[in-house]
Design a protein around this motif. Sequence first.
Motif, mmCIF file in Angstrom:
data_model
loop_
_atom_site.group_PDB
_atom_site.id
_atom_site.type_symbol
_atom_site.label_atom_id
_atom_site.label_comp_id
_atom_site.label_asym_id
_atom_site.label_seq_id
_atom_site.Cartn_x
_atom_site.Cartn_y
_atom_site.Cartn_z
ATOM 1 N N UNK A 14 0.826 -1.206 0.000
ATOM 2 C CA UNK A 14 0.000 0.000 0.000
ATOM 3 C C UNK A 14 0.861 1.256 0.000
ATOM 4 N N UNK A 15 2.147 1.101 0.238
ATOM 5 C CA UNK A 15 3.069 2.240 0.278
ATOM 6 C C UNK A 15 3.424 2.759 -1.104
ATOM 7 N N UNK A 16 3.191 1.968 -2.154
ATOM 8 C CA UNK A 16 3.744 2.281 -3.473
ATOM 9 C C UNK A 16 2.928 3.219 -4.365
ATOM 10 N N UNK A 17 1.587 3.101 -4.433
ATOM 11 C CA UNK A 17 0.845 3.926 -5.393
ATOM 12 C C UNK A 17 1.017 5.435 -5.174
ATOM 13 N N UNK A 18 0.775 6.167 -6.236
ATOM 14 C CA UNK A 18 0.765 7.645 -6.214
ATOM 15 C C UNK A 18 2.090 8.235 -5.726
ATOM 16 N N UNK A 19 3.180 7.606 -6.152
ATOM 17 C CA UNK A 19 4.488 8.185 -5.887
ATOM 18 C C UNK A 19 5.188 7.741 -4.629
ATOM 19 N N UNK A 20 4.640 6.810 -3.893
ATOM 20 C CA UNK A 20 5.202 6.246 -2.664
ATOM 21 C C UNK A 20 5.086 7.199 -1.470
ATOM 22 N N UNK A 21 4.753 6.597 -0.335
ATOM 23 C CA UNK A 21 4.464 7.395 0.863
ATOM 24 C C UNK A 21 5.679 8.164 1.385
ATOM 25 N N UNK A 22 6.897 7.672 1.125
ATOM 26 C CA UNK A 22 8.090 8.374 1.599
ATOM 27 C C UNK A 22 8.265 9.702 0.873
ATOM 28 N N UNK A 23 7.754 9.787 -0.358
ATOM 29 C CA UNK A 23 7.755 11.045 -1.104
ATOM 30 C C UNK A 23 6.526 11.882 -0.761
ATOM 31 N N UNK A 24 5.396 11.218 -0.591
ATOM 32 C CA UNK A 24 4.157 11.941 -0.286
ATOM 33 C C UNK A 24 4.260 12.753 1.002
ATOM 34 N N UNK A 25 4.939 12.197 2.013
ATOM 35 C CA UNK A 25 5.011 12.893 3.300
ATOM 36 C C UNK A 25 5.644 14.273 3.150
ATOM 37 N N UNK A 26 6.508 14.421 2.160
ATOM 38 C CA UNK A 26 7.160 15.712 1.935
ATOM 39 C C UNK A 26 6.227 16.751 1.315
ATOM 40 N N UNK A 27 5.039 16.295 0.903
ATOM 41 C CA UNK A 27 4.068 17.202 0.277
ATOM 42 C C UNK A 27 2.735 17.191 1.026
ATOM 43 N N UNK A 28 2.789 16.927 2.316
ATOM 44 C CA UNK A 28 1.552 16.831 3.092
ATOM 45 C C UNK A 28 0.916 18.181 3.392
ATOM 46 N N UNK A 29 1.512 19.264 2.882
ATOM 47 C CA UNK A 29 0.844 20.563 2.943
ATOM 48 C C UNK A 29 -0.157 20.723 1.802
ATOM 49 N N UNK A 30 -0.177 19.747 0.875
ATOM 50 C CA UNK A 30 -1.145 19.726 -0.220
ATOM 51 C C UNK A 30 -2.295 18.792 0.178
ATOM 52 N N UNK A 31 -3.528 19.299 0.295
ATOM 53 C CA UNK A 31 -4.636 18.485 0.801
ATOM 54 C C UNK A 31 -4.847 17.170 0.070
ATOM 55 N N UNK A 32 -4.763 17.159 -1.255
ATOM 56 C CA UNK A 32 -5.005 15.923 -2.003
ATOM 57 C C UNK A 32 -3.919 14.888 -1.740
ATOM 58 N N UNK A 33 -2.688 15.339 -1.616
ATOM 59 C CA UNK A 33 -1.583 14.424 -1.308
ATOM 60 C C UNK A 33 -1.734 13.894 0.116
ATOM 61 N N UNK A 34 -2.099 14.757 1.045
ATOM 62 C CA UNK A 34 -2.260 14.353 2.442
ATOM 63 C C UNK A 34 -3.325 13.272 2.586
ATOM 64 N N UNK A 35 -4.429 13.404 1.852
ATOM 65 C CA UNK A 35 -5.501 12.400 1.918
ATOM 66 C C UNK A 35 -4.988 11.040 1.444
ATOM 67 N N UNK A 36 -4.281 11.017 0.314
ATOM 68 C CA UNK A 36 -3.735 9.751 -0.202
ATOM 69 C C UNK A 36 -2.715 9.172 0.773
ATOM 70 N N UNK A 37 -1.878 10.024 1.315
ATOM 71 C CA UNK A 37 -0.833 9.599 2.254
ATOM 72 C C UNK A 37 -1.442 8.920 3.477
ATOM 73 N N UNK A 38 -2.419 9.545 4.099
ATOM 74 C CA UNK A 38 -3.043 8.984 5.304
ATOM 75 C C UNK A 38 -3.735 7.661 4.995
ATOM 76 N N UNK A 39 -4.415 7.602 3.854
ATOM 77 C CA UNK A 39 -5.125 6.373 3.486
ATOM 78 C C UNK A 39 -4.152 5.231 3.229
ATOM 79 N N UNK A 40 -3.109 5.502 2.450
ATOM 80 C CA UNK A 40 -2.165 4.439 2.105
ATOM 81 C C UNK A 40 -1.405 3.940 3.327
ATOM 82 N N UNK A 41 -0.960 4.864 4.162
ATOM 83 C CA UNK A 41 -0.239 4.454 5.375
ATOM 84 C C UNK A 41 -1.164 3.655 6.297
#
Length: 231
Positions: free
Chosen positions: A114-141
Amino acid sequence: MTQPKARPQVVVIEDGPYVVSGAVPLAQQTIVADEVGGSESWREGKAFTVSESYELCRCGHSEQKPFCDGSHAKVGFDGEETASRTLYVEQAQRFEGPEMLLTDAESLCAFGRFCDPKGQVWNQVMETDKPNVRVDFIRQVGNCPAGRLVAWDKKTGKPVEPDLPVSIGLVEDPEQRCSGPLWLRGGIEVVAADGGKYELRNRVTLCRCGESKNKPFCDGSHAAIKFRDGL
């Protein structure tokens, strides 16, 4: 007078099964993939009738999976527990983003992906100031069954955990064409064969193929050996 309900618990038996107590519900949980094969969500399947206490196979050889039939004794199963009992936060690496943190204890990986889609969670966390990225990040993690990954709100300092019912899932992974671990959900206590207790967590995966090198926890070996439970 009504007796208090037993605390949900899984006890590891030396070179034997897992003994589950507390009438914990048991059902198949299948990883649902997106259009490109990435792990997207969970689908609950067949539910099993269980009693107050029941035994689940740990060696991978039972003919009555997911339940134990004594095969561990016939095959000479070595169920030695090798997992660390260090607290999760002391094992995990930290990845800090603008609004959230990610902690990652790699040894707990159960290969749910579940960590891999949409650019991987390790990259997503760096963009958690973007609401759409934050939603995907929380769901995938939060979908990581093993709890290897945990999302943290920097403002509160608290983990952002999914609300999971107290239950055990029998993981199925169609993309890998295999059966996965036992997914303990909602805070089920795990007691080692020596009587010691592992850290109580919302999400934990226990090996049921018998091949993990991090027993009693899953290390993804089921995918390498294409374990099938035959259900």
